[in-house]
Design a protein around this motif. Structure first.
Motif, PDB file in Angstrom:
ATOM      1  N   ASN A 186       0.857  -1.171   0.000  1.00 17.80           N
ATOM      2  CA  ASN A 186       0.000   0.000   0.000  1.00 17.80           C
ATOM      3  C   ASN A 186       0.903   1.234   0.000  1.00 17.80           C
ATOM      4  OD1 ASN A 186      -3.028  -0.588   0.271  1.00 17.80           O
ATOM      5  ND2 ASN A 186      -2.140  -2.040   1.734  1.00 17.80           N
ATOM      6  N   ASN A 187       0.366   2.352   0.425  1.00 16.03           N
ATOM      7  CA  ASN A 187       1.152   3.585   0.521  1.00 16.03           C
ATOM      8  C   ASN A 187       1.199   4.077   1.965  1.00 16.03           C
ATOM      9  OD1 ASN A 187       1.485   3.707  -2.347  1.00 16.03           O
ATOM     10  ND2 ASN A 187      -0.584   4.531  -2.515  1.00 16.03           N
ATOM     11  N   LEU A 188       1.268   3.149   2.897  1.00 12.80           N
ATOM     12  CA  LEU A 188       1.255   3.500   4.310  1.00 12.80           C
ATOM     13  C   LEU A 188       2.570   4.155   4.707  1.00 12.80           C
ATOM     14  CD1 LEU A 188      -0.383   0.222   5.662  1.00 12.80           C
ATOM     15  CD2 LEU A 188      -1.497   2.424   5.204  1.00 12.80           C
ATOM     16  N   THR A 189       2.473   5.113   5.630  1.00  8.75           N
ATOM     17  CA  THR A 189       3.642   5.871   6.070  1.00  8.75           C
ATOM     18  C   THR A 189       3.740   5.834   7.596  1.00  8.75           C
ATOM     19  OG1 THR A 189       2.305   7.900   6.060  1.00  8.75           O
ATOM     20  CG2 THR A 189       3.566   7.407   4.071  1.00  8.75           C
ATOM     21  N   GLY A 190       4.754   6.531   8.097  1.00  6.23           N
ATOM     22  CA  GLY A 190       4.943   6.588   9.541  1.00  6.23           C
ATOM     23  C   GLY A 190       5.685   5.370  10.057  1.00  6.23           C
ATOM     24  N   SER A 191       5.724   5.244  11.342  1.00 10.67           N
ATOM     25  CA  SER A 191       6.464   4.153  11.973  1.00 10.67           C
ATOM     26  C   SER A 191       5.547   2.972  12.288  1.00 10.67           C
ATOM     27  CB  SER A 191       7.116   4.656  13.263  1.00 10.67           C
ATOM     28  OG  SER A 191       6.142   5.184  14.148  1.00 10.67           O
ATOM     29  N   ILE A 192       6.163   1.851  12.607  1.00 13.29           N
ATOM     30  CA  ILE A 192       5.406   0.668  13.025  1.00 13.29           C
ATOM     31  C   ILE A 192       4.930   0.894  14.458  1.00 13.29           C
ATOM     32  CG2 ILE A 192       5.529  -1.813  13.460  1.00 13.29           C
ATOM     33  CD1 ILE A 192       7.736  -1.969  11.370  1.00 13.29           C
ATOM     34  N   PRO A 193       3.622   0.826  14.717  1.00 17.14           N
ATOM     35  CA  PRO A 193       3.133   1.107  16.075  1.00 17.14           C
ATOM     36  C   PRO A 193       3.697   0.130  17.108  1.00 17.14           C
ATOM     37  CG  PRO A 193       1.320   1.074  14.492  1.00 17.14           C
ATOM     38  CD  PRO A 193       2.516   0.536  13.784  1.00 17.14           C
ATOM     39  N   LEU A 194       4.075   0.682  18.268  1.00 15.21           N
ATOM     40  CA  LEU A 194       4.559  -0.167  19.354  1.00 15.21           C
ATOM     41  C   LEU A 194       3.468  -1.118  19.826  1.00 15.21           C
ATOM     42  CD1 LEU A 194       6.408   2.523  21.538  1.00 15.21           C
ATOM     43  CD2 LEU A 194       7.344   1.140  19.687  1.00 15.21           C
ATOM     44  N   SER A 195       2.213  -0.696  19.654  1.00 13.19           N
ATOM     45  CA  SER A 195       1.089  -1.484  20.168  1.00 13.19           C
ATOM     46  C   SER A 195       0.959  -2.837  19.488  1.00 13.19           C
ATOM     47  CB  SER A 195      -0.223  -0.702  20.002  1.00 13.19           C
ATOM     48  OG  SER A 195      -0.487  -0.473  18.621  1.00 13.19           O
ATOM     49  N   SER A 201      -1.473 -13.253  19.866  1.00 15.52           N
ATOM     50  CA  SER A 201      -1.860 -14.389  19.033  1.00 15.52           C
ATOM     51  C   SER A 201      -1.345 -14.272  17.602  1.00 15.52           C
ATOM     52  CB  SER A 201      -3.395 -14.516  18.998  1.00 15.52           C
ATOM     53  OG  SER A 201      -3.910 -14.726  20.291  1.00 15.52           O
ATOM     54  N   LEU A 202      -0.693 -13.171  17.287  1.00 15.74           N
ATOM     55  CA  LEU A 202      -0.294 -12.900  15.904  1.00 15.74           C
ATOM     56  C   LEU A 202       0.762 -13.899  15.429  1.00 15.74           C
ATOM     57  CD1 LEU A 202      -1.074 -10.720  13.798  1.00 15.74           C
ATOM     58  CD2 LEU A 202       1.071  -9.571  14.369  1.00 15.74           C
ATOM     59  N   SER A 203       0.495 -14.544  14.301  1.00 12.17           N
ATOM     60  CA  SER A 203       1.458 -15.478  13.715  1.00 12.17           C
ATOM     61  C   SER A 203       1.989 -14.980  12.375  1.00 12.17           C
ATOM     62  CB  SER A 203       0.817 -16.851  13.523  1.00 12.17           C
ATOM     63  OG  SER A 203      -0.253 -16.776  12.594  1.00 12.17           O
ATOM     64  N   PHE A 204       1.244 -14.052  11.735  1.00  9.51           N
ATOM     65  CA  PHE A 204       1.628 -13.595  10.392  1.00  9.51           C
ATOM     66  C   PHE A 204       1.512 -12.074  10.363  1.00  9.51           C
ATOM     67  CE2 PHE A 204       1.344 -15.139   5.724  1.00  9.51           C
ATOM     68  CZ  PHE A 204       2.014 -14.026   5.263  1.00  9.51           C
ATOM     69  N   LEU A 205       2.656 -11.379  10.226  1.00 10.54           N
ATOM     70  CA  LEU A 205       2.683  -9.919  10.122  1.00 10.54           C
ATOM     71  C   LEU A 205       3.301  -9.557   8.784  1.00 10.54           C
ATOM     72  CD1 LEU A 205       2.303  -7.090  11.296  1.00 10.54           C
ATOM     73  CD2 LEU A 205       4.571  -7.304  12.347  1.00 10.54           C
ATOM     74  N   TYR A 206       2.506  -8.897   7.939  1.00 13.74           N
ATOM     75  CA  TYR A 206       2.953  -8.585   6.576  1.00 13.74           C
ATOM     76  C   TYR A 206       2.772  -7.088   6.324  1.00 13.74           C
ATOM     77  CZ  TYR A 206       3.443  -9.162   1.478  1.00 13.74           C
ATOM     78  OH  TYR A 206       3.863  -9.094   0.180  1.00 13.74           O
ATOM     79  N   LEU A 207       3.888  -6.347   6.377  1.00 16.76           N
ATOM     80  CA  LEU A 207       3.871  -4.896   6.166  1.00 16.76           C
ATOM     81  C   LEU A 207       4.743  -4.509   4.973  1.00 16.76           C
ATOM     82  CD1 LEU A 207       4.308  -3.756   9.895  1.00 16.76           C
ATOM     83  CD2 LEU A 207       2.179  -4.206   8.651  1.00 16.76           C
ATOM     84  N   THR A 208       5.106  -5.472   4.150  1.00 15.90           N
ATOM     85  CA  THR A 208       6.030  -5.263   3.031  1.00 15.90           C
ATOM     86  C   THR A 208       5.504  -4.251   2.021  1.00 15.90           C
ATOM     87  OG1 THR A 208       6.959  -7.472   3.239  1.00 15.90           O
ATOM     88  CG2 THR A 208       7.116  -6.460   1.086  1.00 15.90           C
ATOM     89  N   THR A 209       6.453  -3.537   1.388  1.00 15.97           N
ATOM     90  CA  THR A 209       6.181  -2.612   0.284  1.00 15.97           C
ATOM     91  C   THR A 209       5.220  -1.504   0.680  1.00 15.97           C
ATOM     92  OG1 THR A 209       6.410  -4.570  -1.153  1.00 15.97           O
ATOM     93  CG2 THR A 209       5.766  -2.516  -2.196  1.00 15.97           C
ATOM     94  N   ASN A 210       5.657  -0.706   1.622  1.00 14.81           N
ATOM     95  CA  ASN A 210       5.007   0.541   1.973  1.00 14.81           C
ATOM     96  C   ASN A 210       6.088   1.613   2.063  1.00 14.81           C
ATOM     97  OD1 ASN A 210       1.984   0.270   2.573  1.00 14.81           O
ATOM     98  ND2 ASN A 210       2.826  -1.548   3.594  1.00 14.81           N
ATOM     99  N   SER A 211       5.819   2.664   2.773  1.00 12.03           N
ATOM    100  CA  SER A 211       6.827   3.705   2.984  1.00 12.03           C
ATOM    101  C   SER A 211       7.039   3.926   4.475  1.00 12.03           C
ATOM    102  CB  SER A 211       6.392   5.013   2.303  1.00 12.03           C
ATOM    103  OG  SER A 211       6.303   4.843   0.904  1.00 12.03           O
ATOM    104  N   LEU A 212       7.035   2.854   5.226  1.00 11.48           N
ATOM    105  CA  LEU A 212       7.225   2.938   6.671  1.00 11.48           C
ATOM    106  C   LEU A 212       8.661   3.319   6.989  1.00 11.48           C
ATOM    107  CD1 LEU A 212       5.287  -0.313   7.618  1.00 11.48           C
ATOM    108  CD2 LEU A 212       4.429   2.037   7.675  1.00 11.48           C
ATOM    109  N   ASP A 213       8.840   4.140   8.027  1.00 14.32           N
ATOM    110  CA  ASP A 213      10.183   4.569   8.395  1.00 14.32           C
ATOM    111  C   ASP A 213      10.414   4.358   9.883  1.00 14.32           C
ATOM    112  OD1 ASP A 213       8.714   6.594   9.593  1.00 14.32           O
ATOM    113  OD2 ASP A 213       9.140   8.059   8.034  1.00 14.32           O
ATOM    114  N   GLY A 214      11.531   4.885  10.361  1.00 16.75           N
ATOM    115  CA  GLY A 214      11.879   4.684  11.762  1.00 16.75           C
ATOM    116  C   GLY A 214      12.524   3.319  11.963  1.00 16.75           C
ATOM    117  N   SER A 215      12.595   2.905  13.198  1.00 13.94           N
ATOM    118  CA  SER A 215      13.243   1.629  13.533  1.00 13.94           C
ATOM    119  C   SER A 215      12.198   0.556  13.812  1.00 13.94           C
ATOM    120  CB  SER A 215      14.136   1.809  14.767  1.00 13.94           C
ATOM    121  OG  SER A 215      13.369   2.265  15.866  1.00 13.94           O
ATOM    122  N   ILE A 216      12.660  -0.679  13.868  1.00 11.85           N
ATOM    123  CA  ILE A 216      11.778  -1.800  14.204  1.00 11.85           C
ATOM    124  C   ILE A 216      11.583  -1.793  15.722  1.00 11.85           C
ATOM    125  CG2 ILE A 216      11.490  -4.295  14.102  1.00 11.85           C
ATOM    126  CD1 ILE A 216      13.492  -4.301  11.770  1.00 11.85           C
TER     127      ILE A 216
END
Length: 808
Positions: A186-195, A201-216
């Motif tokens: 997508n065209n998502l921006t900003g950082s990955i939320p700490l929340s 229960s999360l087993s699959f996290l897919y944030l690939t191909t956006n414009s996210l910045d900051g640190s992990i």
């Protein structure tokens, strides 16, 4: 929109008034709820602007809505409430209706793989029973609604492959039952939320191909159930949190195409024993590749390309029996020792291996014969841009599934294996920039799928095999800078999809075949610096896709073909250093040329001024002494017709000039008679007077370049303080000459050249080698060039010449 709920007062009033009709009331309430579902679906359909597969054709009044395609209704308690709306892969176009929020019994929405547009309706937040929401692969825009987090039972949220923008809502961290969160592409921006660290229960996290910045965030290290972690193709920086390396459940770790740095921990394969896929390419990682990776025995894909990893490639990768792809190109791997390639031996145990890419590193050593025993499923072998030496193993022919073979830019010697033709699935062969010799094997013609052949900058010789015509899919051919000779085979010009052909810097002879006109898709043709002669084929005008055409440094004759006027897309044209003549066609003004080089030919007449000719930085016409006109910046003489128009002088001025000319002529005649009289009276032996035959002839740099075979060392006669002398034969009449080329970088060389010119132009003597001319020009690189051209006196020393007849 949904009707407002009935107030408590209205409810009891209705009961009091209709106490004798209680059963009818409950029946009408059920009917009211069912009608709400019915109307919501109709509103959904109303906003669909295109239904090419007629998926909603059953959505009509003749069928109950629970029987409509894609609609599922509930079980025993609510048999006529919509619980699922599944309309995937139907190419539906239009926005998603906000009335979907009235289907409050929905547990599953799957609208993936359509063309839904507009925002995600906020009313979806009313679907408190929703567990599955799939809207991926559409064209949805806007931000992710924060009130989606009211769907507290949501387990699967798929929103990837849309055009969503803005930040990832922090509120998503409250969806405690979420197991798969897919927001990639997508065209998502900003950082990955700490929340997100709260999603236990999360087993699959897919944030690939956006414009996210900051640190992990370190908080993601609390995702104890995480199996797939995809954050690649963003703008993330910093280091990977150590806590992530302790999530032993991870099977896929994808952090590629970011700005991450640091080292991979040495015990990576121990802390992530279940790792199957590692993608960390195109970052700024340094240090060695962890040897412990072999402990993750299920590893299938290792992608660490485009980083700064150093040291040796682990030799225990052979224990990874399921390894499919090993991508380590563009790093600093290798220590410059002969055992840098030992890792290839171990890979023979990897029977599922499909790609080995280690190009652009510092690997040294000879190719081991064992590489011929790597998996027969291997499709890509990339070893280019290293320091590999030795010959190409003949067993390379065993890798019959290869589609890409790259060994370019190394120090390989020997010949191209005859069995190369057994790689009949190969699409790309790269052997460029090595020291390979011999001929191109005729078996090359067996590789019918070949579309890129790159052999430039080697020592290959002989002719191009005619069997190359069997490779009918060729699109790119690079054969330049070798030692090919003989004529060009017609089979080189029959490819219907050829885009790029470069055969420059060889010794091809004869003419350029007329068949070149068959190359309808050709974009770039370079035949520079060969020995091609004859006329430029008029059939080149059929190559309507041509953008770059270089025919310079040959012996082409006659004029520029008029058919060139059809090459409307031509941007670059170099015809310099030939024997072309005639006038320069005016139609060249109308082409889309950005660069035009006509230097060192025999063009004559008036130079055009429009189009490319109007910019001195885009056109070169040096070495054409019969040209005139053009823009002033080109410093050409005015044409005679132009000069006569500008000479508007009075009759009196002309008379004065005539008188002056007559007087000067009489004075000159008197001086000549006086000089002859003095010479007859002189008792001294006369110096030889130059005759009319001694007038200097005009010679260009291009003519001298050809005469001396490019000032080759084979024609070097001797060297001196200020230059070197070469022998050669003039193309115009075969006269043998000695060409003294001045090294203008040497201090004093220019003064020496001027002094010799001044002395030798006025002296003729039977004991001095005769000077034919001097050349003041520009070489093909635009540098100043100065030389003296003498008669060549072979096989005799100076003393024998002086005392040849015993005189003096």
């Amino acid at each position: 929109m949904e009707l407002p709920p009935m107030t408590l007062w209205a409810f009891w009033s209705f009961l009091l008034v209709s106490s004798t009709h209680v059963p009818s009331f409950f029946g009408s309430a059920a009917h009211f709820s069912n009608e709400t579902n019915h109307l919501a679906l109709l509103h959904f359909k109303d906003l669909i602007t295109d239904d090419p597969l007629h998926s909603l054709s059953s959505w009509n009044h003749t069928l109950h809505f629970c029987r409509w395609q894609g609609v599922t209704c509930g079980g025993r308690r609510h048999p006529q409430r919509v619980t699922a709306l599944i309309l995937t892969n139907n190419n539906l176009v239009g926005p998603i209706s906000p009335f979907i929020g009235n289907l409050t019994f929905l547990k599953r929405i799957d609208l993936a793989n359509n063309s839904f547009s507009g925002p995600i309706p906020e009313q979806m937040g009313q679907l408190f029973r929703l567990r599955f929401l799939a809207l991926h692969n559409n064209t949805l825009t806007g931000e992710i609604p924060t009130n989606l987090t009211y769907c507290s039972k949501l387990e699967f949220l798929y929103l990837s492959r849309n055009r969503l923008s803005g930040r990832i809502p922090t509120e998503i961290g409250s969806l405690s039952k979420l197991t798969e969160l897919i927001l990639g592409k997508n065209n998502l921006t900003g950082s990955i939320p700490l929340s997100l660290g709260n999603l236990s229960s999360l087993s699959f996290l897919y944030l690939t191909t956006n414009s996210l910045d900051g640190s992990i965030p370190d908080d993601l290290g609390r995702l104890a159930s995480l199996e797939q972690f995809h954050i690649g193709e963003n703008e993330l920086s910093g280091r990977i949190p150590p806590q992530l390396y302790n999530l032993s459940s991870i099977r896929v770790l994808d952090v590629g195409l970011n700005r991450l740095h640091g080292n991979l921990p040495p015990n990576l394969g121990l802390t992530l024993p279940n790792l199957q896929e590692l993608y960390a390419g195109t970052n700024q990682f340094t240090g060695p590749i962890p040897i412990s990776l072999s402990n993750a025995s299920g590893l299938v894909n290792i992608d660490l390309d485009s980083n700064s990893f150093s040291g040796s490639i682990p030799t225990n990768f052979g224990s990874l029996e399921g390894l499919s792809n090993l991508l380590l190109w563009d790093n600093k791997l290798g220590i410059g020792k002969s055992h840098d390639l030992i890792f290839l031996d171990s890979l023979t145990n990897c029977s599922s291996l499909r790609a080995v890419q280690v190009a652009s590193n510092h690997l040294s050593g000879a190719l081991p014969d064992s590489m011929s025993n790597i998996s027969t499923q291997l499709t890509s072998l990339s070893l280019g841009d290293n320091k590999i030496f030795g010959s190409i193993p003949s067993g390379i022919q065993n890798l019959v599934d290869l589609t890409v073979l790259d060994m370019g830019n190394n120090f390989l010697t020997g010949t191209i294996p005859i069995g190369i033709g057994k790689l009949n699935k190969a699409g790309m062969l790269f052997f460029y920039a090595n020291e390979l010799s011999g001929k191109i094997p005729s078996s090359l013609g067996n590789i019918s799928q070949l579309f890129v052949l790159s052999l430039y900058e080697n020592n290959l010789s002989g002719s191009i095999p005619s069997t190359i015509g069997n490779c009918k899919n060729l699109q790119f051919i690079y054969l330049d800078s070798n030692k090919f000779s003989s004529s060009l085979p017609k089979q080189l010009f029959i490819f219907q999809s050829l885009i790029y052909l470069d055969i420059g810097n060889n010794s091809f002879t004869d003419s350029l075949p007329l068949e070149v006109g068959y190359l309808k898709t050709l974009s770039s043709l370079r035949v520079s610096n060969n020995k091609l002669s004859g006329e430029i084929p008029s059939s080149l005008g059929n190559c309507l896709s041509l953008e770059y055409l270089s025919l310079d440094g040959n012996f082409f004759q006659e004029s520029i073909p008029p058919t060139f006027s059809t090459l409307r897309g031509l941007r670059y044209l170099d015809l310099s250093g030939n024997n072309l003549s005639g006038e320069i066609p005016k139609y060249l003004e109308k082409l889309a040329l950005e660069y035009l080089n006509l230097s060192f030919n025999n063009f004559e007449g008036e130079l055009p001024k429009q189009g490319v000719f109007g910019n001195a930085s885009q056109v070169s016409v040096l070495g054409n002494n019969k040209l005139c006109g053009g823009i002033p910046e080109l410093n050409l003489p005015q044409c005679s017709s132009q000069a006569s128009k500008k000479r508007r002088k009075s009759l009196a001025s002309k008379v004065k000039i005539s008188v002056v000319v007559v007087v000067l002529f009489l004075m000159l005649v008197s001086c000549i008679f006086a000089t002859l009289y003095w010479l007859r009276k002189s008792r001294r032996k006369p110096v030889d007077v130059p005759s009319a035959e001694d007038h200097f002839v005009t010679m260009s740099y291009a003519e001298l370049f050809k005469a001396t075979d490019g000032f080759s060392s084979a024609n070097l006669v001797g060297t001196g303080s200020f230059g070197a002398v070469y022998k050669g034969a003039l193309d115009r009449d075969g006269t043998m000459v000695a060409v003294k080329v001045f090294n203008l970088q040497q201090e004093g060389a220019l003064r020496s050249f001027m002094a010799e010119c001044e002395a030798l132009k006025n002296i003729r003597h039977r004991n001095l080698v005769k000077i034919l001319t001097c050349c003041v020009s520009i070489d093909f690189k635009g540098n100043d060039f100065k030389a003296l051209v003498y008669e060549y006196m072979p096989n005799e020393s100076l003393d024998k010449w002086l005392y040849k007849d015993g005189h003096e």
